[in-house]
Scaffold this active site. Structure first.
Site, PDB file in Angstrom:
ATOM      1  N   LYS A 124       0.853  -1.199   0.000  1.00 23.10           N
ATOM      2  CA  LYS A 124       0.000   0.000   0.000  1.00 23.10           C
ATOM      3  C   LYS A 124       0.886   1.245   0.000  1.00 23.10           C
ATOM      4  O   LYS A 124       2.032   1.215   0.481  1.00 23.10           O
ATOM      5  CB  LYS A 124      -0.966   0.035   1.196  1.00 23.10           C
ATOM      6  CG  LYS A 124      -0.326   0.268   2.579  1.00 23.10           C
ATOM      7  CD  LYS A 124      -0.229   1.733   2.989  1.00 23.10           C
ATOM      8  CE  LYS A 124       0.808   1.934   4.037  1.00 23.10           C
ATOM      9  NZ  LYS A 124       1.325   2.873   4.683  1.00 23.10           N
ATOM     10  N   PRO A 180       9.914  -3.963  -0.296  1.00 22.88           N
ATOM     11  CA  PRO A 180      11.001  -3.624   0.630  1.00 22.88           C
ATOM     12  C   PRO A 180      10.487  -3.549   2.074  1.00 22.88           C
ATOM     13  O   PRO A 180       9.332  -3.172   2.316  1.00 22.88           O
ATOM     14  CB  PRO A 180      11.474  -2.252   0.148  1.00 22.88           C
ATOM     15  CG  PRO A 180      10.969  -2.110  -1.247  1.00 22.88           C
ATOM     16  CD  PRO A 180       9.731  -2.943  -1.342  1.00 22.88           C
ATOM     17  N   GLY A 183       7.519   1.825   4.713  1.00 20.72           N
ATOM     18  CA  GLY A 183       6.293   2.629   4.659  1.00 20.72           C
ATOM     19  C   GLY A 183       5.299   2.067   3.669  1.00 20.72           C
ATOM     20  O   GLY A 183       4.371   2.754   3.238  1.00 20.72           O
ATOM     21  N   LEU A 184       5.450   0.774   3.314  1.00 20.65           N
ATOM     22  CA  LEU A 184       4.601   0.152   2.298  1.00 20.65           C
ATOM     23  C   LEU A 184       3.721  -0.960   2.877  1.00 20.65           C
ATOM     24  O   LEU A 184       3.093  -1.707   2.127  1.00 20.65           O
ATOM     25  CB  LEU A 184       5.483  -0.412   1.168  1.00 20.65           C
ATOM     26  CG  LEU A 184       6.333   0.627   0.421  1.00 20.65           C
ATOM     27  CD1 LEU A 184       7.276  -0.050  -0.567  1.00 20.65           C
ATOM     28  CD2 LEU A 184       5.439   1.636  -0.309  1.00 20.65           C
ATOM     29  N   GLY A 202       4.401  -3.751   4.230  1.00 20.76           N
ATOM     30  CA  GLY A 202       4.787  -5.087   3.776  1.00 20.76           C
ATOM     31  C   GLY A 202       4.369  -6.184   4.730  1.00 20.76           C
ATOM     32  O   GLY A 202       3.723  -7.160   4.323  1.00 20.76           O
ATOM     33  N   SER A 260       2.186  -6.037   7.139  1.00 23.45           N
ATOM     34  CA  SER A 260       0.724  -5.999   7.340  1.00 23.45           C
ATOM     35  C   SER A 260       0.003  -6.706   6.204  1.00 23.45           C
ATOM     36  O   SER A 260      -0.966  -7.434   6.424  1.00 23.45           O
ATOM     37  CB  SER A 260       0.229  -4.549   7.405  1.00 23.45           C
ATOM     38  OG  SER A 260       0.906  -3.841   8.410  1.00 23.45           O
ATOM     39  N   THR A 261       0.459  -6.491   4.992  1.00 20.65           N
ATOM     40  CA  THR A 261      -0.237  -7.100   3.852  1.00 20.65           C
ATOM     41  C   THR A 261       0.003  -8.615   3.819  1.00 20.65           C
ATOM     42  O   THR A 261      -0.886  -9.388   3.446  1.00 20.65           O
ATOM     43  CB  THR A 261       0.163  -6.410   2.520  1.00 20.65           C
ATOM     44  OG1 THR A 261      -0.783  -6.774   1.523  1.00 20.65           O
ATOM     45  CG2 THR A 261       1.560  -6.777   2.048  1.00 20.65           C
ATOM     46  N   ASP A 293      -2.501  -1.343  10.263  1.00 25.40           N
ATOM     47  CA  ASP A 293      -2.704  -1.348   8.809  1.00 25.40           C
ATOM     48  C   ASP A 293      -3.290  -2.665   8.300  1.00 25.40           C
ATOM     49  O   ASP A 293      -3.664  -2.757   7.130  1.00 25.40           O
ATOM     50  CB  ASP A 293      -1.359  -1.147   8.078  1.00 25.40           C
ATOM     51  CG  ASP A 293      -0.903   0.306   8.077  1.00 25.40           C
ATOM     52  OD1 ASP A 293      -1.726   1.194   8.375  1.00 25.40           O
ATOM     53  OD2 ASP A 293       0.282   0.542   7.768  1.00 25.40           O
TER      54      ASP A 293
HETATM   55  P1  ATP Z   1       4.109   0.189   7.724  1.00 23.57           P
HETATM   56  O1  ATP Z   1       3.956   0.935   6.419  1.00 23.57           O
HETATM   57  O2  ATP Z   1       2.863  -0.614   8.111  1.00 23.57           O
HETATM   58  O3  ATP Z   1       4.704   0.969   8.845  1.00 23.57           O
HETATM   59  P2  ATP Z   1       6.591  -0.880   6.918  1.00 23.57           P
HETATM   60  O4  ATP Z   1       6.544  -1.119   5.437  1.00 23.57           O
HETATM   61  O5  ATP Z   1       7.222   0.385   7.364  1.00 23.57           O
HETATM   62  O6  ATP Z   1       5.125  -0.990   7.443  1.00 23.57           O
HETATM   63  P3  ATP Z   1       7.321  -3.635   7.390  1.00 23.57           P
HETATM   64  O7  ATP Z   1       7.942  -3.926   6.062  1.00 23.57           O
HETATM   65  O8  ATP Z   1       5.963  -4.166   7.638  1.00 23.57           O
HETATM   66  O9  ATP Z   1       7.335  -2.040   7.647  1.00 23.57           O
HETATM   67  O10 ATP Z   1       8.374  -4.159   8.491  1.00 23.57           O
HETATM   68  C1  ATP Z   1       8.443  -3.679   9.788  1.00 23.57           C
HETATM   69  C2  ATP Z   1       9.118  -4.737  10.677  1.00 23.57           C
HETATM   70  O11 ATP Z   1       8.228  -5.836  10.838  1.00 23.57           O
HETATM   71  C3  ATP Z   1      10.388  -5.320  10.088  1.00 23.57           C
HETATM   72  O12 ATP Z   1      11.507  -4.759  10.714  1.00 23.57           O
HETATM   73  C4  ATP Z   1      10.302  -6.831  10.324  1.00 23.57           C
HETATM   74  O13 ATP Z   1      11.289  -7.346  11.215  1.00 23.57           O
HETATM   75  C5  ATP Z   1       8.933  -7.082  10.929  1.00 23.57           C
HETATM   76  N1  ATP Z   1       8.192  -8.116  10.167  1.00 23.57           N
HETATM   77  C6  ATP Z   1       7.512  -9.145  10.681  1.00 23.57           C
HETATM   78  N2  ATP Z   1       6.925  -9.877   9.714  1.00 23.57           N
HETATM   79  C7  ATP Z   1       7.231  -9.306   8.543  1.00 23.57           C
HETATM   80  C8  ATP Z   1       6.927  -9.610   7.180  1.00 23.57           C
HETATM   81  N3  ATP Z   1       6.184 -10.668   6.843  1.00 23.57           N
HETATM   82  N4  ATP Z   1       7.401  -8.779   6.222  1.00 23.57           N
HETATM   83  C9  ATP Z   1       8.134  -7.676   6.556  1.00 23.57           C
HETATM   84  N5  ATP Z   1       8.467  -7.358   7.838  1.00 23.57           N
HETATM   85  C10 ATP Z   1       8.025  -8.147   8.817  1.00 23.57           C
END
Ligand code: ATP
Length: 289
Positions: free
Chosen positions: A10, A95, A99-100, A102, A104-105, A137
């Site tokens: 997202k 990545p 902030g995408l 990842g 959560s999805t 999210d």
């Molecule tokens: P948001 O936009 O919701 O803040 P984000 O993109 O900034 O998310 P994520 O990629 O979700 O951050 O990763 C945040 C942390 O969650 C990572 O440091 C990782 O150790 C942990 N994590 C646990 N499960 C996962 C997964 N399936 N994919 C990515 N990170 C994960």
């Protein structure tokens, strides 16, 4: 039984911090959009008990700390179904700490997979209720699409789809911790805020440029203080004729919207030459559970 599903990233077209709650969470107002960049989750039931997970991103946990396993535990706890053995394969392309959404999805994809596998027929609303304890999210990620997210992210209103366009994402070579960004924001001192109502009106009218020029994220100044590169990437997208550009979520990924294919391709080439995590994408519609 074996199922494979995509888990889409997202982006935030806008992010506003409304206030801070007693429990330390912030109330937000965000316009969210899923994009055509996805992880792939494959789940297979096994005779041996327990969850065995593999992931191509070697640095991610493959135990209960991974949101995919946390989601499986949540599903069995919520449904009362006795957990069976699961073999889980997660192919990451989104990545991490970008902030995408990842993680959560991926969690939302796991809930959708188990709902199908066990024929529990939970509605999207039930899946969202199940999802919330996993992260703010995750409820949005159950269906994705174009949505207004309020509260901590769990109050969702579907919006008119973002008009067809090209979406450029560029993540500089560092990650950002979401809690660290929120701990440094004082909502009372926010001066500039996104024109969320204007974005909603532009979406209703199908006016891409109206959405793009109103994109704004109140969190952007926080990581930009330490990493001016975020602002530089934004300016480079605008120099390449993006209709608008904004940081997604707590960063550091920068988003640019384009209505012109050639301009989008040029911007992609310019940024991809310097940044490995650069993607040229399209908006994704809401998916049914
Ligand atoms: P948001 O936009 O919701 O803040 P984000 O993109 O900034 O998310 P994520 O990629 O979700 O951050 O990763 C945040 C942390 O969650 C990572 O440091 C990782 O150790 C942990 N994590 C646990 N499960 C996962 C997964 N399936 N994919 C990515 N990170 C994960």
């Amino acid at each position: 039984m074996r199922l494979t599903v995509p888990a889409y990233a997202k982006i935030n077209l806008s992010l506003d911090v409304v206030n801070r709650r007693e429990d330390g969470y912030h109330n937000l107002r965000m316009v969210m959009q899923t994009v055509s960049l996805n992880d792939t989750l494959t789940v297979e039931t096994t005779d041996a008990p327990g969850f065995v997970m593999r992931c191509n991103a070697g640095h991610l946990p493959v135990d209960g700390k991974n949101l995919v396993i946390a989601a499986a535990n949540r599903f069995f706890e919520y449904s009362g179904i006795t957990p069976c053995g699961l073999s889980i394969d997660l192919e990451k392309r989104i990545p991490v700490a970008a902030g995408l959404a990842g993680g959560s999805t991926d969690a939302a994809a796991m809930l959708r997979v188990l709902n199908r596998m066990f024929k529990t027929n939970y509605t999207a609303d039930e899946l969202r209720a199940m999802a919330l304890p996993l992260g703010a999210d995750v409820p949005y990620c159950i269906e994705g699409g174009t949505s207004l997210a309020e509260g901590i992210g769990e109050i969702l209103t579907p919006l008119s789809s973002l008009p067809e366009c090209r979406i450029l994402l560029c993540k500089p070579a560092f990650g950002v911790s979401t809690p660290a960004v929120f701990s440094r924001i004082n909502w009372r001192e926010i001066v500039y805020r996104p024109d969320t109502a204007g974005i909603l009106t532009s979406l209703e009218k199908g006016h891409l440029a109206g959405v793009a020029r109103r994109m704004y994220n109140v969190l952007e100044p926080v990581p930009t203080r330490d990493h001016p590169e975020i602002g530089e990437i934004r300016r480079r997208m605008l120099d390449c004729d993006a209709l608008g550009s904004v940081m997604s979520g707590s960063g550091p990924t920068v988003v640019g919207l384009f209505d012109d294919e050639d301009a989008a391709q040029r911007a992609y080439s310019v940024l991809r030459a310097q940044y490995h995590d650069t993607f040229l994408l399209r908006p994704m519609p809401r998916q049914t559970v």
